[in-house]
Structure formats: structure tokens, C-alpha cells
Design an enzyme around this catalytic site. Structure first.
Site, PDB file in Angstrom:
ATOM      1  N   GLY A 148       4.910  42.680   9.890  1.00 49.15           N
ATOM      2  CA  GLY A 148       4.690  44.048   9.440  1.00 49.15           C
ATOM      3  C   GLY A 148       5.909  44.671   8.783  1.00 49.15           C
ATOM      4  O   GLY A 148       6.738  43.999   8.180  1.00 49.15           O
ATOM      5  N   CYS A 150       8.660  46.236  10.006  1.00 52.43           N
ATOM      6  CA  CYS A 150      10.001  46.013  10.548  1.00 52.43           C
ATOM      7  C   CYS A 150      10.606  44.707  10.045  1.00 52.43           C
ATOM      8  O   CYS A 150      11.712  44.674   9.536  1.00 52.43           O
ATOM      9  CB  CYS A 150       9.964  46.028  12.067  1.00 52.43           C
ATOM     10  SG  CYS A 150      11.595  45.869  12.821  1.00 52.43           S
ATOM     11  N   GLY A 296      18.644  57.265   3.533  1.00 55.93           N
ATOM     12  CA  GLY A 296      19.508  57.570   2.402  1.00 55.93           C
ATOM     13  C   GLY A 296      20.950  57.172   2.644  1.00 55.93           C
ATOM     14  O   GLY A 296      21.607  56.581   1.775  1.00 55.93           O
ATOM     15  N   HIS A 569      39.092  46.212  29.864  1.00 56.26           N
ATOM     16  CA  HIS A 569      40.167  46.621  28.962  1.00 56.26           C
ATOM     17  C   HIS A 569      40.755  45.389  28.272  1.00 56.26           C
ATOM     18  O   HIS A 569      40.967  44.364  28.923  1.00 56.26           O
ATOM     19  CB  HIS A 569      41.272  47.340  29.745  1.00 56.26           C
ATOM     20  CG  HIS A 569      42.455  47.701  28.909  1.00 56.26           C
ATOM     21  ND1 HIS A 569      42.445  48.753  28.039  1.00 56.26           N
ATOM     22  CD2 HIS A 569      43.683  47.102  28.796  1.00 56.26           C
ATOM     23  CE1 HIS A 569      43.623  48.828  27.429  1.00 56.26           C
ATOM     24  NE2 HIS A 569      44.394  47.828  27.880  1.00 56.26           N
TER      25      HIS A 569
END
Length: 599
Positions: A148, A150, A296, A569
């Protein structure tokens, strides 16, 4: 892909629906819209919820079978006494397959009807794998190729193009490379190679998904689904006899299509939508992008990295209207101002004429408020990135007395469908873009899972404020929950205080090691009880970082608890760690978690 829609028009939207066409008519809503594709909510459209009733939920298992249509629509007013399936899903997109996965896990016999709307992404990989383990029979109805929107015209190819634009930006940034001690000759690209990368990725995933379903022995029922009456659906292809199947419960998951405003002529070559742009058939020297939302912005990232100049045309007075204003301001400084991008705000593209006979694309701009002519642009191409519109016509909703609101199917917080009289339609649900609550693929999937919980006897209401969204620019933008203005408006109505905490990527070791210190994380919260109201991130891998915050909101975790979580970390996750630790909560509420175990 995501987008923002900020438009004002004069007539109501109408979207034709057929087995072979998903083109949107040029009609549009009658009052101003400010739609945010990443988080399009019914409240933003000015919809009012109709009255809500409770409905019973009983699970019935039946033998799978199909039959020829032998009765007219007018004879289908009564519900069947026995059922072919526990669940029929009309629409083979991410939402439909999210529901299907959960239905299989719950032991339901499920039929999914799809007509290439709403698109399926990677979900088709995980759905079949888990269904196979369960050994349950599943039927999928698909009107075209698997995947479809996606896979074929959305999430998958767009991320392939954005991956290319990201690499190009790194190679083109002499300052960035020099800081890392690297020397690279001028970067070039092959347009067809880039287009092939996007197409090959879509094809690979599509084939994987198809093979996975075949391996499961899934029944693939081809055609467009139409509701005939209570708990009854027909499907079929044009020119072939229709078939009817019945189900205890039906989910509508038909998705959306690109929205093209009135006055814009799309030729698919020089005036295009995102469907066309993803093929990357050419890279224009100068392209106008109508709409400065998610779609956009992402395409501006692609086109400028490949050498195009971009002009945004935005109806509102500011760019990126769907973002938190502070994040939007920073994003504009980084993503727009330094690049070959200019913009016109507070204007509509009242008319766009494609290039013909060697003439440029012509764009006529009018003032968004006065409607007076403002300017005329002549460019090489124009991309219409004005958002998405629901794909709901032709579903047979009139057969069950359901009337859409600007194309959206009205639902309650449990995705149950209302009829024209404000009553709940028994055993009928609508999820995803078709209901307009939040136009995101993963939101549709979550809604589908919520519905399956309900039809299997467990009440469930999805918290849409916990669903994250992201814009995959370079750097990325992500968000979850309320923006600061939304939070302050809510606080004023409900009588509580709002506080804001911020932390910079410039204080993060991993970001500095990558020479990517440009970024900000922002936490909006209640200082009285530590409730997280919203988190917004702009910076390196923001789309990946947001999930710690979204999960905290979903689970109801308060700041005073999450600030004790340990982060590795040096990692980018410490941006969120420092953000939560910097928040000041006035009182400590007892935690609901269990006592720690000393090891």
C-alpha cells in the site's frame, strides 16, 4: 511522510473511491483548516463529538466461507445470525495489520480487506511471523500490490531518499568534515541511482511481506470492500462477481490520500504530490513546495541536498505551524535560513498551472486573509504538500446511516462509529487516517490494537497524547504530548501551573563527538505533581530519543520517578536524562512501582 495543512476554501471535500483510483477531487472544506498530519486531531477540525453509548461485545467463532452476492443492499438491513469471521478489516494498511496481529494473538478469525489505501510498512513482517506461531487462519483483501501507501509511496521510499540527503549533507559540509579531520573530494550523485535505491527498498520489503503472508497460508482476497449492512461486507474487482462475507465485528481502516486544494492542476510531472515526488524522476533547479509541514520540510531537505532551490508557500503567518513555536523557530534557523530556501507566508496558492510548451510552472498567490492577489511565481516544478485527506467514499456508509464529517468517519474514544443520529453503530469501528484523530501510521496500529482489546472483552481507551511523531530532516524533529501554548491553555482552563525545562545538545558528549551540537530538548510539565505534559526535541536522532518520553506519558510515569533512571554514558539518551533531572517538582507523590531488590 508527514505534513501540515493550513488552508481555507469554499466547498466541502469529496473523495472518489474505486478499485483503481484514489484521486482526490479538487473540492475542499468550507472553513479554514489548520491540519497537522503528524497529529491531526478532530478538535483541530472543529468537530464535535456526538453522544456516546455503550455496546456489548461478544466474540463468536465461525467457519470461513464466501458466497455470491444474492441480495440487494436494501435487503441487508438485518444482521446475520451466524458469521464467517470474528473480524473483518477493510484496509490493508499499518492500522489494519496492527489490528490483525493483535486479533491473531487473541485467537480471532480475521479477514482484512485492502484497496491500497493507508499503506502497510514493516508490520506485515511481524504480523505473519506471530500469526504462524498461533496457527490461526487470516484473510487479507488487497486491491493492488502488497504494501500500500507506506511501502510503495510513503514511509519506506521517503526514508531512502532522506538517507541519501543526509549522506550528501555530510559530504558537502567542508566545515563539518574539517572539524573531524576528514578530507573528501566534491560529492556527486546519480539521480537514477538514488531513485533506484528508494524503489529497490520498497520492492524488497514488499516481496518480504508477500512471501511472509504466503508462508502462513493467509487467504488473500482481492477487491474493494463495501459495507452492505450490519456486520456484512462485499468485496470484488471491477468486471468480476462480488462476494459477501460476514463478521461479528468490522474495522474500517482505509487510510488517506494526498490532499490537493482547489485551483491546483496536478500533471504528475511538473506539478506533483508526494506520490510522484518519491519516484524522483527529475531534480528541478527551482521547486516551490506548497505547505511547510512535515512532508514539505522533509522534501525540502531532499531537494536542497541534491542541489535544488526551494520556495515555500505557507497559508499561515509562520512556517512549520504544527510545531511547538520555540522548536519551530530553532528549526527554521537551522533547516531553512542557511539553505537555498525562501518562503512566502500568509498566502494561498490560488492557482497552479503545470509547465507546458517549455513555459515554467505558474503559481498565483493571494493573501490568505483578504484574498487579494499578492504575487506570481514561475518555477520549474511545484510539490503539493498540503497534507492528507481521508479515503472514505464508496464504503457503503449510507447503508448503515453513517455520515462523514469533512470526509472523516465520526468515532468515540474507543473508535466506535457514530451514525447520523448520534447513536453508536453496533460492532463497527474505524481506525487511522479515516477517523482523523491522529494521522500517523503507528497511531492507526495502536487504535487497531485498542479495538481488538474491546471486541475480545477488555475495555481499552488509547491515550493519543502519548503517541510520538517525528520529522526526519537533518537534524530531526520529534514531539509527544502538548506544545507549550496548548499546555498553558489547558492549565488556564483547569487551574494548574505549567513549568518548562530545557537542555541543549551542546552539553552532550556524544553529540559533540559527532560534531552535532545544534539541538534542543524541551520538557513541559506540572510542577505540582510531576506530570509530563509534552516533550519536544530538535537535534541528532531526535526521532529515536522521543520514545522514552512517550512511554513515560503512556505509563503515567512522573518526573520524580523517571529522573532516577540510569542512562549509558556517553549516549544521546543523556539529553533526556539531563532534561528530566533539571525539572523542579514541588512535591513528591508516592511511586506505584515495587520496592527495589538489592543484588
Amino acid at each position: 511522510m508527514q505534513s501540515s495543512l493550513s488552508l481555507s476554501f469554499s466547498s466541502s471535500a469529496a473523495i472518489p473511491r474505486s478499485g483503481h483510483s484514489s484521486e482526490l477531487s479538487r473540492a475542499a472544506p468550507s472553513s479554514p483548516l489548520n491540519l497537522r498530519f503528524c497529529g491531526l486531531r478532530r478538535e483541530a477540525l472543529g468537530f464535535s463529538y456526538l453522544k456516546r453509548n455503550e455496546s456489548s461485545r461478544v466474540v463468536v467463532s465461525g467457519q470461513a466461507r464466501s458466497k455470491k452476492v444474492s441480495a440487494s443492499v436494501s435487503a441487508n438491513g438485518s444482521a446475520p445470525k451466524s458469521f464467517d469471521y470474528d473480524l473483518i478489516i477493510i484496509g490493508a494498511g499499518v492500522g489494519g495489520h496492527g489490528a490483525a496481529l493483535h486479533a491473531v494473538e487473541k485467537g480471532l478469525k480475521t479477514a482484512i480487506k485492502g484497496d491500497v489505501v493507508g499503506g502497510t510498512c514493516v508490520n506485515r513482517g511481524c504480523v505473519p511471523s506471530k500469526a504462524l506461531l498461533a496457527g490461526l487462519k487470516t484473510a487479507i483483501i488487497e486491491g493492488d500490490v502488497v504494501g500500500g501507501t507506506c511501502v510503495n509511496r510513503g514511509c519506506v521510499p521517503s526514508k531512502a531518499l532522506l538517507a541519501v540527503s543526509g549522506r550528501m549533507r555530510e559530504l558537502q559540509s567542508e566545515h563539518h568534515l574539517k572539524a573531524l579531520g576528514l578530507q573528501v573530494s566534491a560529492a556527486r550523485y546519480d539521480r537514477q541511482g538514488v531513485a533506484d535505491h528508494a524503489n529497490n527498498l520498497a520492492s524488497k520489503i514488499r516481496n518480504n511481506l508477500t512471501n511472509s503472508m504466503k508462508a502462513l497460508g493467509v487467504d488473500i482476497l482481492t477487491g474493494v470492500g463495501t459495507i452492505l449492512g450490519p456486520q456484512k461486507v462485499k468485496y470484488g474487482k471491477i468486471g468480476f462477481p462480488d462476494n459477501v462475507i460476514t463478521a461479528k465485528n468490522i474495522i474500517i481502516a482505509t487510510g488517506s490520500v494526498p490532499f490537493v486544494p482547489k485551483g491546483i492542476e496536478v500533471d504528475g510531472k511538473t506539478v506533483i504530490t508526494s506520490d510522484h515526488a518519491l519516484k524522483l524522476e527529475f531534480v528541478p533547479d527551482w521547486i516551490a513546495i506548497v505547505g511547510s509541514g512535515y512532508i514539505g520540510l522533509e522534501f525540502s531537505d531532499v531537494y536542497t541536498a541534491l542541489g535544488s532551490e526551494v520556495t515555500f508557500v505557507e497559508a499561515l503567518d509562520q512556517l512549520m505551524p504544527g510545531f511547538d513555536p520555540e522548536i519551530g523557530k530553532l528549526a527554521q534557523r537551522v533547516l531553512i535560513n542557511p539553505r537555498k530556501i525562501d518562503y512566502h507566508t500568509g498566502v494561498f496558492a490560488s492557482k497552479i498551472t503545470p509547465s507546458k510548451d517549455g513555459n515554467p510552472v505558474r503559481i498565483e498567490l493571494i493573501d490568505a486573509k483578504t484574498k487579494e492577489p499578492r504575487d506570481t511565481l514561475e518555477v520549474d516544478a511545484a510539490l503539493i504538500a498540503t497534507g492528507r485527506a481521508p479515503f472514505t467514499n464508496g464504503l457503503g456508509l449510507e447503508n448503515i446511516n453513517v455520515v462523514t464529517q469533512r470526509g472523516f468517519i465520526p468515532v468515540d474514544e474507543r473508535m466506535r462509529v457514530f451514525d447520523a443520529d448520534g447513536n453508536l453503530v453496533p460492532h463497527l469501528y474505524c481506525i487511522g487516517d479515516a477517523n482523523g484523530k491522529m494521522m500517523l501510521a503507528h497511531a492507526a496500529s495502536a487504535q487497531g490494537i485498542s479495538v481488538v482489546e474491546q471486541v475480545t472483552g477488555k475495555d481499552h481507551v488509547l491515550n493519543h497524547l502519548s503517541i510520538p511523531a517525528a520529522c526526519f530532516t537533518h537534524p530531526e524533529i520529534s514531539m509527544v504530548g502538548l506544545t507549550e501554548p496548548q499546555a498553558r491553555e489547558k492549565a488556564e482552563k483547569e487551574g494548574f501551573q505549567v513549568s518548562v525545562a530545557k537542555t541543549s545538545f551542546k552539553a552532550n558528549t556524544k553529540a559533540l563527538a559527532e560534531n552535532e551540537g545544534e539541538g534542543l530538548a524541551k520538557l513541559i510539565y506540572r510542577p505540582d505533581n510531576g506530570e509530563i505534559l509534552g516533550v519536544h526535541i530538535f537535534g541528532l536522532h531526535a526521532a529515536d530519543l522521543i520514545h522514552e518520553a512517550s512511554n513515560a506519558i503512556a505509563l503515567g510515569t512522573r518526573i520524580q520517578d523517571i529522573k532516577f533512571a540510569v542512562h549509558a554514558h556517553p549516549t544521546l539518551s543523556e539529553v533526556l536524562d539531563e532534561l528530566f533531572k533539571s525539572a523542579k517538582v514541588q512535591a513528591h507523590f508516592p511511586s506505584s512501582k515495587s520496592e527495589p531488590v538489592t543484588v
